[in-house]
Write a protein that holds these residues in place. Sequence first.
Motif, PDB file in Angstrom:
ATOM      1  N   SER A  68       0.827  -1.210   0.000  1.00  0.00           N
ATOM      2  CA  SER A  68       0.000   0.000   0.000  1.00  0.00           C
ATOM      3  C   SER A  68       0.858   1.255   0.000  1.00  0.00           C
ATOM      4  CB  SER A  68      -0.934  -0.011   1.211  1.00  0.00           C
ATOM      5  OG  SER A  68      -1.744  -1.167   1.225  1.00  0.00           O
ATOM      6  N   LEU A  69       1.929   1.265   0.800  1.00  0.00           N
ATOM      7  CA  LEU A  69       2.822   2.423   0.841  1.00  0.00           C
ATOM      8  C   LEU A  69       3.547   2.614  -0.487  1.00  0.00           C
ATOM      9  CD1 LEU A  69       4.324   2.070   4.429  1.00  0.00           C
ATOM     10  CD2 LEU A  69       2.788   3.868   3.615  1.00  0.00           C
ATOM     11  N   VAL A  70       3.974   1.505  -1.099  1.00  0.00           N
ATOM     12  CA  VAL A  70       4.656   1.615  -2.392  1.00  0.00           C
ATOM     13  C   VAL A  70       3.718   2.174  -3.452  1.00  0.00           C
ATOM     14  CG1 VAL A  70       5.657   0.253  -4.263  1.00  0.00           C
ATOM     15  CG2 VAL A  70       6.372  -0.157  -1.914  1.00  0.00           C
ATOM     16  N   ARG A  71       2.478   1.721  -3.440  1.00  0.00           N
ATOM     17  CA  ARG A  71       1.509   2.248  -4.412  1.00  0.00           C
ATOM     18  C   ARG A  71       1.292   3.741  -4.210  1.00  0.00           C
ATOM     19  NH1 ARG A  71      -3.781  -1.293  -5.264  1.00  0.00           N
ATOM     20  NH2 ARG A  71      -4.084   0.459  -6.686  1.00  0.00           N
ATOM     21  N   TYR A  72       1.252   4.166  -2.974  1.00  0.00           N
ATOM     22  CA  TYR A  72       1.088   5.604  -2.707  1.00  0.00           C
ATOM     23  C   TYR A  72       2.314   6.391  -3.161  1.00  0.00           C
ATOM     24  CZ  TYR A  72       1.421   9.940  -0.065  1.00  0.00           C
ATOM     25  OH  TYR A  72       1.607  11.251   0.293  1.00  0.00           O
ATOM     26  N   LEU A  73       3.510   5.909  -2.848  1.00  0.00           N
ATOM     27  CA  LEU A  73       4.730   6.655  -3.155  1.00  0.00           C
ATOM     28  C   LEU A  73       5.041   6.695  -4.647  1.00  0.00           C
ATOM     29  CD1 LEU A  73       6.992   5.391  -0.226  1.00  0.00           C
ATOM     30  CD2 LEU A  73       5.887   7.634  -0.432  1.00  0.00           C
ATOM     31  N   THR A  74       4.579   5.698  -5.399  1.00  0.00           N
ATOM     32  CA  THR A  74       4.896   5.645  -6.834  1.00  0.00           C
ATOM     33  C   THR A  74       3.772   6.168  -7.718  1.00  0.00           C
ATOM     34  OG1 THR A  74       4.094   3.351  -6.950  1.00  0.00           O
ATOM     35  CG2 THR A  74       6.445   3.694  -6.490  1.00  0.00           C
ATOM     36  N   TYR A  75       2.671   6.597  -7.143  1.00  0.00           N
ATOM     37  CA  TYR A  75       1.523   7.070  -7.934  1.00  0.00           C
ATOM     38  C   TYR A  75       1.623   8.582  -8.078  1.00  0.00           C
ATOM     39  CZ  TYR A  75      -3.297   7.079  -9.710  1.00  0.00           C
ATOM     40  OH  TYR A  75      -4.416   7.208 -10.489  1.00  0.00           O
ATOM     41  N   ARG A  76       1.637   9.060  -9.309  1.00  0.00           N
ATOM     42  CA  ARG A  76       1.672  10.493  -9.609  1.00  0.00           C
ATOM     43  C   ARG A  76       0.637  10.797 -10.690  1.00  0.00           C
ATOM     44  NH1 ARG A  76       4.913   9.944  -6.096  1.00  0.00           N
ATOM     45  NH2 ARG A  76       6.946  10.936  -5.803  1.00  0.00           N
ATOM     46  N   TYR A  77       0.065  11.970 -10.624  1.00  0.00           N
ATOM     47  CA  TYR A  77      -0.839  12.391 -11.695  1.00  0.00           C
ATOM     48  C   TYR A  77      -0.610  13.861 -11.993  1.00  0.00           C
ATOM     49  CZ  TYR A  77      -3.926  14.697  -8.295  1.00  0.00           C
ATOM     50  OH  TYR A  77      -4.436  15.523  -7.324  1.00  0.00           O
ATOM     51  N   ARG A  78      -0.859  14.219 -13.247  1.00  0.00           N
ATOM     52  CA  ARG A  78      -0.690  15.605 -13.683  1.00  0.00           C
ATOM     53  C   ARG A  78      -1.856  15.980 -14.571  1.00  0.00           C
ATOM     54  NH1 ARG A  78       4.579  16.149 -16.398  1.00  0.00           N
ATOM     55  NH2 ARG A  78       3.493  15.318 -18.222  1.00  0.00           N
ATOM     56  N   ILE A  79      -2.416  17.145 -14.316  1.00  0.00           N
ATOM     57  CA  ILE A  79      -3.549  17.651 -15.082  1.00  0.00           C
ATOM     58  C   ILE A  79      -3.017  18.521 -16.202  1.00  0.00           C
ATOM     59  CG2 ILE A  79      -5.680  18.979 -14.999  1.00  0.00           C
ATOM     60  CD1 ILE A  79      -5.807  18.333 -12.001  1.00  0.00           C
ATOM     61  N   GLY A  80      -3.246  18.089 -17.441  1.00  0.00           N
ATOM     62  CA  GLY A  80      -2.815  18.850 -18.591  1.00  0.00           C
ATOM     63  C   GLY A  80      -3.938  19.671 -19.187  1.00  0.00           C
ATOM     64  N   ALA A  81      -3.658  20.274 -20.310  1.00  0.00           N
ATOM     65  CA  ALA A  81      -4.659  21.115 -20.962  1.00  0.00           C
ATOM     66  C   ALA A  81      -5.777  20.285 -21.575  1.00  0.00           C
ATOM     67  CB  ALA A  81      -3.996  21.979 -22.031  1.00  0.00           C
ATOM     68  N   ASP A  82      -5.441  19.075 -22.056  1.00  0.00           N
ATOM     69  CA  ASP A  82      -6.430  18.252 -22.755  1.00  0.00           C
ATOM     70  C   ASP A  82      -6.686  16.914 -22.098  1.00  0.00           C
ATOM     71  OD1 ASP A  82      -6.704  20.162 -24.848  1.00  0.00           O
ATOM     72  OD2 ASP A  82      -4.826  19.433 -25.702  1.00  0.00           O
TER      73      ASP A  82
END
Length: 502
Positions: A68-82
């Motif tokens: 669970s900790l690894v999934r949290y630490l390796t999960y990233r998201y970025r909101i782009g224009a499209d």
Amino acid sequence: MSEAAAIPAAMREQRLHPWSWLFVLLQQLKQFLLPLIVLVVFGGRDGERDVYENLATLVVMAILVGVSLVRYLTYRYRIGADGLSIRSGLLSRNRREIPFARIHNVVVHQSLLHRIFGVAELRLESAGGARPEAQMRVLRLDQALALEQLVRQRGQATPEQAAEVSDSTTLLTLPPGEIVRLGLISNRGMIAMAATAGAAYQMFPQKMVANAIEDYGQQVFGYASRLHMGWMSGLITAASLLVWAIALLRVLSIALAALQYHGFRLSESQRRLTVERGLLARVRTSAARRRIQSWTLREGVLHRWFNRRSLNIDTAVVESRGEHRKSIRELVPLATPDTCDALVRHVLPGVQWPPTHWHAVPIRHWWRLCLWPAFWLALIAAALWPLAGQSALLVLLWLPWSAFKAHRQVRRMGWSVDARLVAVRGGWWTRWWRFAEIDKLQALRLSRSPLDRRCGTASLLLDTAGAFGDGPRLKLRLVPLEQARALHAQLSLTLARRRLRW
């Protein structure tokens, strides 16, 4: 100024909520919680292996926490224009690009624990996927709602629609009286009791369940025998117990309906429909109006007593197992027929609903609907003949009811096709209407069974992107052959000239 500082905050990579790992852990533990409780309470532990069992439990818990900790630490998201960009994984790294315009449904889910922590789970669904395109466990509630609003604004079909700014308009609410009616009409209480009994039978040792049933049965019959009741008193008592059982099941159904539909609100904003509901666990799910592929109206016997109907929709999203309650399939849990019809006309402007003319199915084909019941009844009678002899023929007494039911069903069957809409109706005890816009049709199929060839009829199956599910199919049955061929040619030409609208 550094390069990172020059990037807008909304465009930078972001993490989930710091408590996200805890909710992932709870989701994993949910699969093993009941077996673990049964093992602890009813397991045959002898005291000699307690240390090893406790150590194994701690190791498994440590592994789950670590994952669970690894999934949290390796999960990233970025909101782009499209669209949305998501990176995940430690050893096997993945990067997923999700355009806003490809997102069909947005679900914001809050369990009671989510509400305590002020967070929410966000699910983004696209067409044809068995899993959500993105499932974020968990975000702050304001972040989840902001991302939902962003999908609404940037996921429109045209720039003109994306530029529209309008307040949310409430289309339907369920006051307490309607929720009570919904509980009385539905069988949620009976379904819940059956599910509980099945789970108990699977969880607890079979011998324990059998002994409990036998003990309680002996106590009940022993108490009844001591009362020395006559047959009339016994019959009245049994009828009273049955009435009380039905009443308790209906009360349970009302309570379950209140838990699921408290605060129900169907609203519209920026050409998008949103459903909010739930007492303890809140679900907020939305879909663009143009994503609706087909519609289904239902009306059972109890619906007719209360002058009510329900309205479901199908989108092109494939629901994963256990997630059907979070989707936007149930657009109107309960409302009057006029309200349902008005809502259809509002969401599909310019469509004639209900149709002014229905093409009826020739009543002479009623016997075809009771062929399968007659076949199975004859098979059951033949199987029982060695055991019961001529008494096995009593099973065939069901044939008149099957014939009556088939006759009533054929009288209800019909179809309608105009320039915008194709609709099918059917059922008798439980009536239904299924319809879709012609521009949402993906394929046509004209089929003829041996009986069709014998009777000069055909069936026309119409497929949409939301054709899956457990509801009635968009199928025209028992249509005269020439009429079916002409309709098939007409719709084929129409689909070839028009553009498929998702």
